[in-house]
Motif scaffolding. Structure first.
Motif, PDB file in Angstrom:
ATOM      1  N   SER A 405      51.914  32.459  35.422  1.00  0.00           N
ATOM      2  CA  SER A 405      50.457  32.416  35.584  1.00  0.00           C
ATOM      3  C   SER A 405      49.769  33.574  34.866  1.00  0.00           C
ATOM      4  N   LEU A 406      50.540  34.590  34.491  1.00  0.00           N
ATOM      5  CA  LEU A 406      49.968  35.752  33.803  1.00  0.00           C
ATOM      6  C   LEU A 406      49.859  35.487  32.301  1.00  0.00           C
ATOM      7  N   ILE A 407      48.785  35.969  31.700  1.00  0.00           N
ATOM      8  CA  ILE A 407      48.592  35.865  30.245  1.00  0.00           C
ATOM      9  C   ILE A 407      49.018  37.195  29.632  1.00  0.00           C
ATOM     10  N   LEU A 408      50.126  37.195  28.908  1.00  0.00           N
ATOM     11  CA  LEU A 408      50.754  38.431  28.441  1.00  0.00           C
ATOM     12  C   LEU A 408      49.881  39.193  27.456  1.00  0.00           C
ATOM     13  N   GLU A 409      48.996  38.490  26.734  1.00  0.00           N
ATOM     14  CA  GLU A 409      48.157  39.147  25.729  1.00  0.00           C
ATOM     15  C   GLU A 409      46.965  39.869  26.347  1.00  0.00           C
ATOM     16  N   ASN A 410      46.637  39.554  27.597  1.00  0.00           N
ATOM     17  CA  ASN A 410      45.506  40.199  28.270  1.00  0.00           C
ATOM     18  C   ASN A 410      45.850  41.632  28.665  1.00  0.00           C
ATOM     19  N   THR A 411      44.811  42.472  28.748  1.00  0.00           N
ATOM     20  CA  THR A 411      45.009  43.773  29.390  1.00  0.00           C
ATOM     21  C   THR A 411      45.010  43.536  30.891  1.00  0.00           C
ATOM     22  N   LEU A 412      45.428  44.545  31.655  1.00  0.00           N
ATOM     23  CA  LEU A 412      45.447  44.395  33.117  1.00  0.00           C
ATOM     24  C   LEU A 412      44.037  44.147  33.647  1.00  0.00           C
ATOM     25  N   LEU A 413      43.054  44.847  33.075  1.00  0.00           N
ATOM     26  CA  LEU A 413      41.664  44.637  33.503  1.00  0.00           C
ATOM     27  C   LEU A 413      41.217  43.203  33.232  1.00  0.00           C
ATOM     28  N   GLU A 414      41.523  42.704  32.032  1.00  0.00           N
ATOM     29  CA  GLU A 414      41.133  41.338  31.668  1.00  0.00           C
ATOM     30  C   GLU A 414      41.812  40.320  32.574  1.00  0.00           C
ATOM     31  N   GLU A 415      43.038  40.607  32.963  1.00  0.00           N
ATOM     32  CA  GLU A 415      43.813  39.640  33.737  1.00  0.00           C
ATOM     33  C   GLU A 415      43.255  39.461  35.144  1.00  0.00           C
ATOM     34  N   ILE A 416      42.853  40.548  35.805  1.00  0.00           N
ATOM     35  CA  ILE A 416      42.349  40.357  37.170  1.00  0.00           C
ATOM     36  C   ILE A 416      40.880  39.936  37.179  1.00  0.00           C
ATOM     37  N   CYS A 417      40.188  40.126  36.048  1.00  0.00           N
ATOM     38  CA  CYS A 417      38.796  39.658  35.967  1.00  0.00           C
ATOM     39  C   CYS A 417      38.718  38.212  35.466  1.00  0.00           C
ATOM     40  N   ARG A 418      39.865  37.653  35.070  1.00  0.00           N
ATOM     41  CA  ARG A 418      39.879  36.336  34.426  1.00  0.00           C
ATOM     42  C   ARG A 418      39.241  35.267  35.311  1.00  0.00           C
ATOM     43  N   ASP A 419      39.561  35.267  36.605  1.00  0.00           N
ATOM     44  CA  ASP A 419      38.989  34.277  37.524  1.00  0.00           C
ATOM     45  C   ASP A 419      37.871  34.856  38.389  1.00  0.00           C
ATOM     46  N   HIS A 420      37.434  36.081  38.040  1.00  0.00           N
ATOM     47  CA  HIS A 420      36.398  36.751  38.832  1.00  0.00           C
ATOM     48  C   HIS A 420      35.422  37.429  37.874  1.00  0.00           C
ATOM     49  N   LYS A 421      34.615  36.624  37.208  1.00  0.00           N
ATOM     50  CA  LYS A 421      33.711  37.125  36.163  1.00  0.00           C
ATOM     51  C   LYS A 421      32.672  38.105  36.709  1.00  0.00           C
ATOM     52  N   ASP A 422      32.364  38.005  38.017  1.00  0.00           N
ATOM     53  CA  ASP A 422      31.352  38.883  38.600  1.00  0.00           C
ATOM     54  C   ASP A 422      31.926  40.217  39.059  1.00  0.00           C
ATOM     55  N   LEU A 423      33.237  40.421  38.887  1.00  0.00           N
ATOM     56  CA  LEU A 423      33.876  41.662  39.326  1.00  0.00           C
ATOM     57  C   LEU A 423      33.560  42.769  38.326  1.00  0.00           C
ATOM     58  N   PHE A 437      48.405  50.837  39.597  1.00  0.00           N
ATOM     59  CA  PHE A 437      48.107  50.751  38.165  1.00  0.00           C
ATOM     60  C   PHE A 437      46.930  51.685  37.913  1.00  0.00           C
ATOM     61  N   LYS A 438      47.211  52.861  37.373  1.00  0.00           N
ATOM     62  CA  LYS A 438      46.185  53.904  37.307  1.00  0.00           C
ATOM     63  C   LYS A 438      46.011  54.441  35.901  1.00  0.00           C
ATOM     64  N   GLY A 439      44.868  55.123  35.702  1.00  0.00           N
ATOM     65  CA  GLY A 439      44.598  55.799  34.428  1.00  0.00           C
ATOM     66  C   GLY A 439      44.523  54.824  33.270  1.00  0.00           C
ATOM     67  N   THR A 440      45.099  55.232  32.135  1.00  0.00           N
ATOM     68  CA  THR A 440      45.030  54.405  30.926  1.00  0.00           C
ATOM     69  C   THR A 440      45.890  53.152  31.037  1.00  0.00           C
ATOM     70  N   MET A 441      46.705  53.064  32.073  1.00  0.00           N
ATOM     71  CA  MET A 441      47.587  51.903  32.220  1.00  0.00           C
ATOM     72  C   MET A 441      46.794  50.609  32.371  1.00  0.00           C
ATOM     73  N   VAL A 442      45.563  50.689  32.877  1.00  0.00           N
ATOM     74  CA  VAL A 442      44.775  49.481  33.115  1.00  0.00           C
ATOM     75  C   VAL A 442      44.376  48.802  31.809  1.00  0.00           C
ATOM     76  N   THR A 443      44.462  49.537  30.692  1.00  0.00           N
ATOM     77  CA  THR A 443      44.129  48.930  29.390  1.00  0.00           C
ATOM     78  C   THR A 443      45.379  48.482  28.630  1.00  0.00           C
ATOM     79  N   ASN A 444      46.550  48.636  29.252  1.00  0.00           N
ATOM     80  CA  ASN A 444      47.786  48.142  28.635  1.00  0.00           C
ATOM     81  C   ASN A 444      47.833  46.623  28.688  1.00  0.00           C
TER      82      ASN A 444
END
Length: 603
Positions: A405-423, A437-444
């Motif tokens: 269910s995870l999209i490998l090309e997304n960043t972590l931020l993009e992945e959890i916002c994928r179904d929650h556009k208002d987040l 998942f902290k610091g710069t890791m969220v953009t991995n």
């Protein structure tokens, strides 16, 4: 007793991250050591240093002369292994040849190398190295493992079987058979997540084999029952330091609580002393007077700052699942359900009922169709025959073991916002931080995460929506013990229905209240957790004599009562007065002396 391996002042950092420092410990001939720590702390790296495949930044190792080490890697089969024979041939190679091959394979993983003819040179060098180990050596190694392969129900595997035709579980079994064969020629066995991809029956078989092997063992595992049954020493990664416990796993858990209590007291004392030193420094400064003690007090203050709060230092996930409206009494039921894939039968004329609020453990041998059953409930797979009813109020969430269910090309931020556009990004980062998942890791990129980290991210996505039915396929695979404990706590407080496929016995015992046992194309339902299911199965086997019902690989069990407490030292298992023991062909040799000595009495 002299040690067979001594490490001193080992330190290792990778890409600026300090994994461990000043690690010193000994390994003795009869040790069975559990190497514990969170995902990514450096356990596999330490194995590579012990094997000589990697070098520490400081410190070193001293081996007994002629020490023979074998290692079961997390992924036993390499990309260069085309046939089963290739895998066994690679095992027959010397460590020097294996090291050179790994270097070539690592270079081939770099896409830039294919922009020149360099990759062709490396491939040719790799081919020549592979030729140095003959076909006959691979066949000989395979033959030495044949009996174990038969015990693992892989008797049909041949040396020329293509690796790509084997499942993950079958590849793991081949690795296990190879390293357990000819045990007399091994001094130290390193096991890196040996229960990966194995069903419960095979895990219990493996436990017995490890207990019997006549050499030292160090194992990386998050299977708490395996650790509890086998280990007599524990080495734990705590931050960047290794702590050694000369204790069984159960004793380690108690000693760890005591050590943490002492550290917490030290931290509290340090906090009081810091406050006193700051007050003294401020008072002297307000007087505008030079005091020779200020420098000394400042140095003391800096030392006190280095004492860490043990509660904050060791992160533990805390989260809960949202739930929606009730689904009705029965969330799902099936009547006369059959499912076929061509000639393969998954279910035949099977009936089942899933009651709202149940916590069901779905277990059975690998390949019996557990994932298919979950997909039938989601509607991804249809039944061949029979009637399936799903409550209209059922709202399901699915955790797939491959994290598809995870999209490998997304960043972590993009992945959890994928179904929650208002987040908002701020809230998204806060949620990711809750899951460590902290610091710069969220953009991995998601593709950069380890297996355990992907599992945590998939769980985060799951809890962000309200469901009353959770379908979980191997949710704790690759997770460390603390992450598993957090999931157990969350599921125990969840008021909806859970169906979980798992081979982790501790997890099943903690979370489930019902067992669905899939075997021989049907589902048998048992009330209670895994331990209660196992006792019920043993009683069935006893009652029905030699008939093989056998998920537990036992036949013709007889019930005995312990009349006087004793210990089976070969497997480090204690038995108390009044305990019930079921004895059959699989364990009679262990207990024969206790029966003859009157310690056990047939019931």
């Amino acid at each position: 007793m002299d040690s067979i391996l001594h490490t001193y002042n080992l330190s290792k950092s990778i890409a600026g991250k300090q994994l461990f420092e000043d690690a010193t410990f000994d390994v003795y001939p009869e040790d069975c050591i559990g190497l514990l720590g969170p995902n990514g702390c450096g356990k596999t790296t330490l194995f590579n240093i012990l094997l000589g495949r990697d070098l520490p930044n400081t410190g070193g190792t001293q081996r007994k002369e002629g020490l023979q080490i074998r290692c079961l890697e997390q992924i036993p089969v390499h990309t260069t292994d085309t046939l089963v024979r290739d895998y066994f041939a690679r095992l027959a190679q010397t460590e020097d040849v294996q090291h050179q091959m790994r270097q070539y394979e690592k270079q081939l993983e770099d896409p830039a190398i294919y922009e020149s003819s360099r990759h062709e040179e490396i491939l040719e060098a790799l081919r020549k190295l592979q030729m140095r180990t003959s076909k006959s050596s691979g066949n000989a190694q395979f033959e030495a493992s044949r009996n174990l392969l038969k015990e693992l129900k892989l008797q049909d595997i041949q040396p020329d079987t293509p690796i790509k035709n084997l499942s993950g579980g079958e590849q793991q079994k081949i690795g296990i058979a190879s390293i357990l064969s000819q045990p007399q020629s091994c001094d130290l066995l390193l096991l890196d997540e040996p229960t990966n991809h194995l069903d419960i029956e095979t895990i219990e078989w493996l436990e017995q084999k490890i207990a019997e092997i006549p050499c030292a063992v160090i194992m990386i595992s998050h299977d708490q029952y395996l650790l509890n049954d086998l280990v007599d020493r524990v080495i734990e990664f705590r931050g960047t330091h290794l702590e050694v416990y000369d204790a069984t796993y159960e004793e380690y858990e108690e000693q760890k609580k005591i050590r943490e209590h002492i550290k917490q007291q030290e931290y509290q004392k340090a906090a009081v002393e810091m406050k006193r030193q700051r007050a003294a420094i401020e008072q002297i400064t307000r007087r505008n007077r030079y005091n020779i003690q200020i420098n000394s007090r400042m140095k003391q203050l800096e030392k006190l700052k280095k004492i860490e709060n043990p509660i904050l230092k060791h992160y533990l996930l805390k989260f809960h699942f949202k739930t929606v409206l009730k689904s009705g009494k029965n969330i799902a039921d099936g009547t006369g359900i059959s499912k076929y894939f061509g000639d393969k039968t998954i279910l035949t004329n099977t009936n089942f009922e899933i009651i709202a609020g149940q916590k069901i453990g779905l277990i059975g041998p690998n390949g019996c169709g557990k994932t298919t059953f979950l997909k039938i409930l989601t509607g991804e797979e249809s039944v061949t025959n029979g009637t399936l009813h799903i409550s209209q109020g059922a709202k399901w969430g699915y955790f797939d073991q491959g994290h598809l269910s995870l999209i490998l090309e997304n960043t972590l931020l993009e992945e959890i916002c994928r179904d929650h556009k208002d987040l908002s990004e701020e809230d998204a980062k806060a949620l990711l931080g809750q899951f460590n998942f902290k610091g710069t890791m969220v953009t991995n990129k998601v593709g950069q995460l380890s297996g355990g980290e992907r599992a945590r991210l998939a769980f985060l996505r799951l809890i962000m929506k309200p469901y009353n039915l959770l379908l979980l396929d191997e949710p704790t695979n690759h997770m460390d013990i603390e992450s598993k404990a957090a999931i157990e706590t969350a599921l125990n407080s969840y008021t909806g229905t859970v169906i979980v496929v798992s081979h982790d016995r501790k997890f099943l015992d903690t979370v489930t209240d019902t067992i669905f046992f899939m075997d021989e194309a049907t589902i048998n339902m048992y009330s209670g957790n895994y331990t209660m299911f196992r006792l019920q199965r043993q009683k069935e086997l006893t009652r029905l004599g030699g008939k093989d019902l056998a998920y537990l690989s036992m036949s013709g069990l007889t019930k005995y009562i312990v009349k006087k407490g004793f210990t089976i030292w070969s497997i480090k298992k204690k038995h108390a007065v009044g305990e019930e023991i079921y004895i059959g062909d699989h364990n009679r040799a262990l207990y024969e002396w206790a029966i003859k000595g009157g310690l056990l009495k047939e019931d």
